[in-house]
Design a protein around this motif. Structure first.
Motif, PDB file in Angstrom:
ATOM      1  N   GLU A 165       0.852  -1.177   0.000  1.00 13.44           N
ATOM      2  CA  GLU A 165       0.000   0.000   0.000  1.00 13.44           C
ATOM      3  C   GLU A 165       0.887   1.226   0.000  1.00 13.44           C
ATOM      4  O   GLU A 165       1.836   1.317   0.757  1.00 13.44           O
ATOM      5  CB  GLU A 165      -0.883  -0.015   1.240  1.00 13.44           C
ATOM      6  CG  GLU A 165      -2.027   0.953   1.164  1.00 13.44           C
ATOM      7  CD  GLU A 165      -3.001   0.746   2.297  1.00 13.44           C
ATOM      8  OE1 GLU A 165      -3.237   1.731   3.001  1.00 13.44           O
ATOM      9  OE2 GLU A 165      -3.492  -0.367   2.454  1.00 13.44           O
ATOM     10  N   THR A 201       1.080   5.443   0.254  1.00 15.01           N
ATOM     11  CA  THR A 201       0.339   6.574   0.772  1.00 15.01           C
ATOM     12  C   THR A 201       1.107   7.860   0.471  1.00 15.01           C
ATOM     13  O   THR A 201       1.951   8.273   1.257  1.00 15.01           O
ATOM     14  CB  THR A 201       0.120   6.437   2.295  1.00 15.01           C
ATOM     15  OG1 THR A 201      -0.416   5.159   2.553  1.00 15.01           O
ATOM     16  CG2 THR A 201      -0.816   7.503   2.812  1.00 15.01           C
ATOM     17  N   GLU A 222      -6.928  -1.553  -5.601  1.00 16.22           N
ATOM     18  CA  GLU A 222      -7.938  -0.656  -5.050  1.00 16.22           C
ATOM     19  C   GLU A 222      -7.322   0.722  -4.844  1.00 16.22           C
ATOM     20  O   GLU A 222      -6.162   0.836  -4.446  1.00 16.22           O
ATOM     21  CB  GLU A 222      -8.417  -1.213  -3.716  1.00 16.22           C
ATOM     22  CG  GLU A 222      -9.547  -0.462  -3.080  1.00 16.22           C
ATOM     23  CD  GLU A 222     -10.035  -1.160  -1.829  1.00 16.22           C
ATOM     24  OE1 GLU A 222     -10.543  -0.439  -0.947  1.00 16.22           O
ATOM     25  OE2 GLU A 222      -9.900  -2.388  -1.712  1.00 16.22           O
ATOM     26  N   ASN A 232      -8.300   4.349  -2.856  1.00 20.09           N
ATOM     27  CA  ASN A 232      -9.192   5.056  -1.946  1.00 20.09           C
ATOM     28  C   ASN A 232      -8.763   6.513  -1.865  1.00 20.09           C
ATOM     29  O   ASN A 232      -7.586   6.801  -1.669  1.00 20.09           O
ATOM     30  CB  ASN A 232      -9.130   4.452  -0.534  1.00 20.09           C
ATOM     31  CG  ASN A 232      -9.673   3.049  -0.519  1.00 20.09           C
ATOM     32  OD1 ASN A 232     -10.777   2.811  -0.969  1.00 20.09           O
ATOM     33  ND2 ASN A 232      -8.882   2.132  -0.011  1.00 20.09           N
ATOM     34  N   VAL A 233      -9.738   7.406  -2.013  1.00 24.02           N
ATOM     35  CA  VAL A 233      -9.484   8.836  -1.888  1.00 24.02           C
ATOM     36  C   VAL A 233     -10.288   9.326  -0.701  1.00 24.02           C
ATOM     37  O   VAL A 233     -11.502   9.145  -0.645  1.00 24.02           O
ATOM     38  CB  VAL A 233      -9.895   9.594  -3.175  1.00 24.02           C
ATOM     39  CG1 VAL A 233      -9.651  11.083  -3.014  1.00 24.02           C
ATOM     40  CG2 VAL A 233      -9.154   9.041  -4.380  1.00 24.02           C
ATOM     41  N   ARG A 234      -9.609   9.943   0.251  1.00 24.54           N
ATOM     42  CA  ARG A 234     -10.262  10.398   1.480  1.00 24.54           C
ATOM     43  C   ARG A 234      -9.917  11.867   1.727  1.00 24.54           C
ATOM     44  O   ARG A 234      -8.769  12.263   1.633  1.00 24.54           O
ATOM     45  CB  ARG A 234      -9.780   9.567   2.658  1.00 24.54           C
ATOM     46  CG  ARG A 234     -10.414   9.974   3.964  1.00 24.54           C
ATOM     47  CD  ARG A 234      -9.898   9.152   5.090  1.00 24.54           C
ATOM     48  NE  ARG A 234     -10.194   7.747   4.788  1.00 24.54           N
ATOM     49  CZ  ARG A 234     -10.183   6.791   5.676  1.00 24.54           C
ATOM     50  NH1 ARG A 234      -9.864   7.045   6.910  1.00 24.54           N
ATOM     51  NH2 ARG A 234     -10.459   5.558   5.340  1.00 24.54           N
ATOM     52  N   TYR A 265      -6.753  15.960   0.008  1.00 28.27           N
ATOM     53  CA  TYR A 265      -7.203  14.583  -0.137  1.00 28.27           C
ATOM     54  C   TYR A 265      -6.026  13.630  -0.072  1.00 28.27           C
ATOM     55  O   TYR A 265      -4.975  13.879  -0.667  1.00 28.27           O
ATOM     56  CB  TYR A 265      -7.953  14.404  -1.467  1.00 28.27           C
ATOM     57  CG  TYR A 265      -9.261  15.147  -1.464  1.00 28.27           C
ATOM     58  CD1 TYR A 265     -10.450  14.491  -1.184  1.00 28.27           C
ATOM     59  CD2 TYR A 265      -9.307  16.515  -1.702  1.00 28.27           C
ATOM     60  CE1 TYR A 265     -11.653  15.174  -1.156  1.00 28.27           C
ATOM     61  CE2 TYR A 265     -10.505  17.203  -1.664  1.00 28.27           C
ATOM     62  CZ  TYR A 265     -11.671  16.533  -1.393  1.00 28.27           C
ATOM     63  OH  TYR A 265     -12.848  17.210  -1.352  1.00 28.27           O
ATOM     64  N   ILE A 279      -4.629   9.878  -0.943  1.00 30.33           N
ATOM     65  CA  ILE A 279      -4.884   8.823  -1.898  1.00 30.33           C
ATOM     66  C   ILE A 279      -4.105   7.582  -1.470  1.00 30.33           C
ATOM     67  O   ILE A 279      -2.877   7.622  -1.363  1.00 30.33           O
ATOM     68  CB  ILE A 279      -4.457   9.256  -3.321  1.00 30.33           C
ATOM     69  CG1 ILE A 279      -5.259  10.492  -3.728  1.00 30.33           C
ATOM     70  CG2 ILE A 279      -4.645   8.121  -4.308  1.00 30.33           C
ATOM     71  CD1 ILE A 279      -4.769  11.157  -4.960  1.00 30.33           C
ATOM     72  N   ASN A 280      -4.825   6.503  -1.214  1.00 25.39           N
ATOM     73  CA  ASN A 280      -4.209   5.240  -0.815  1.00 25.39           C
ATOM     74  C   ASN A 280      -4.385   4.246  -1.950  1.00 25.39           C
ATOM     75  O   ASN A 280      -5.499   4.046  -2.441  1.00 25.39           O
ATOM     76  CB  ASN A 280      -4.846   4.691   0.460  1.00 25.39           C
ATOM     77  CG  ASN A 280      -4.623   5.618   1.624  1.00 25.39           C
ATOM     78  OD1 ASN A 280      -3.562   6.187   1.775  1.00 25.39           O
ATOM     79  ND2 ASN A 280      -5.636   5.760   2.438  1.00 25.39           N
ATOM     80  N   GLU A 286      -3.829   0.300  -2.999  1.00 24.76           N
ATOM     81  CA  GLU A 286      -3.541  -1.068  -2.579  1.00 24.76           C
ATOM     82  C   GLU A 286      -3.096  -1.843  -3.808  1.00 24.76           C
ATOM     83  O   GLU A 286      -3.758  -1.821  -4.844  1.00 24.76           O
ATOM     84  CB  GLU A 286      -4.776  -1.718  -1.978  1.00 24.76           C
ATOM     85  CG  GLU A 286      -4.515  -3.096  -1.446  1.00 24.76           C
ATOM     86  CD  GLU A 286      -5.735  -3.708  -0.814  1.00 24.76           C
ATOM     87  OE1 GLU A 286      -5.874  -4.940  -0.938  1.00 24.76           O
ATOM     88  OE2 GLU A 286      -6.544  -2.975  -0.234  1.00 24.76           O
TER      89      GLU A 286
END
Length: 52
Positions: free
Chosen positions: A4, A6, A32, A34-36, A43, A45-46, A48
């Motif tokens: 992962e 980050t 995958e 993920n945007v948080r 923001y 962005i992770n 995987e």
């Protein structure tokens, strides 16, 4: 192998560019994304990764 990444937080207008850069960097290994939202319109962005 799974992993992962980050990267640092990016502003909203750079989210598409940051996602494209991560896909370009890891290619088919991306499983995958993920945007948080963190704070102040930033923001995180992770990404995987799995097997290529």
């Amino acid at each position: 192998m799974s992993g992962e990444d980050t990267p640092d937080a990016v502003p909203l207008f750079l989210v598409p560019r940051a996602v494209a850069d991560e896909i370009r960097r890891h290619g088919r290994a991306v499983r995958e994304i993920n945007v948080r939202r963190t704070r102040n319109h930033q923001y995180s962005i992770n990404v995987e990764r799995g097997r290529p």
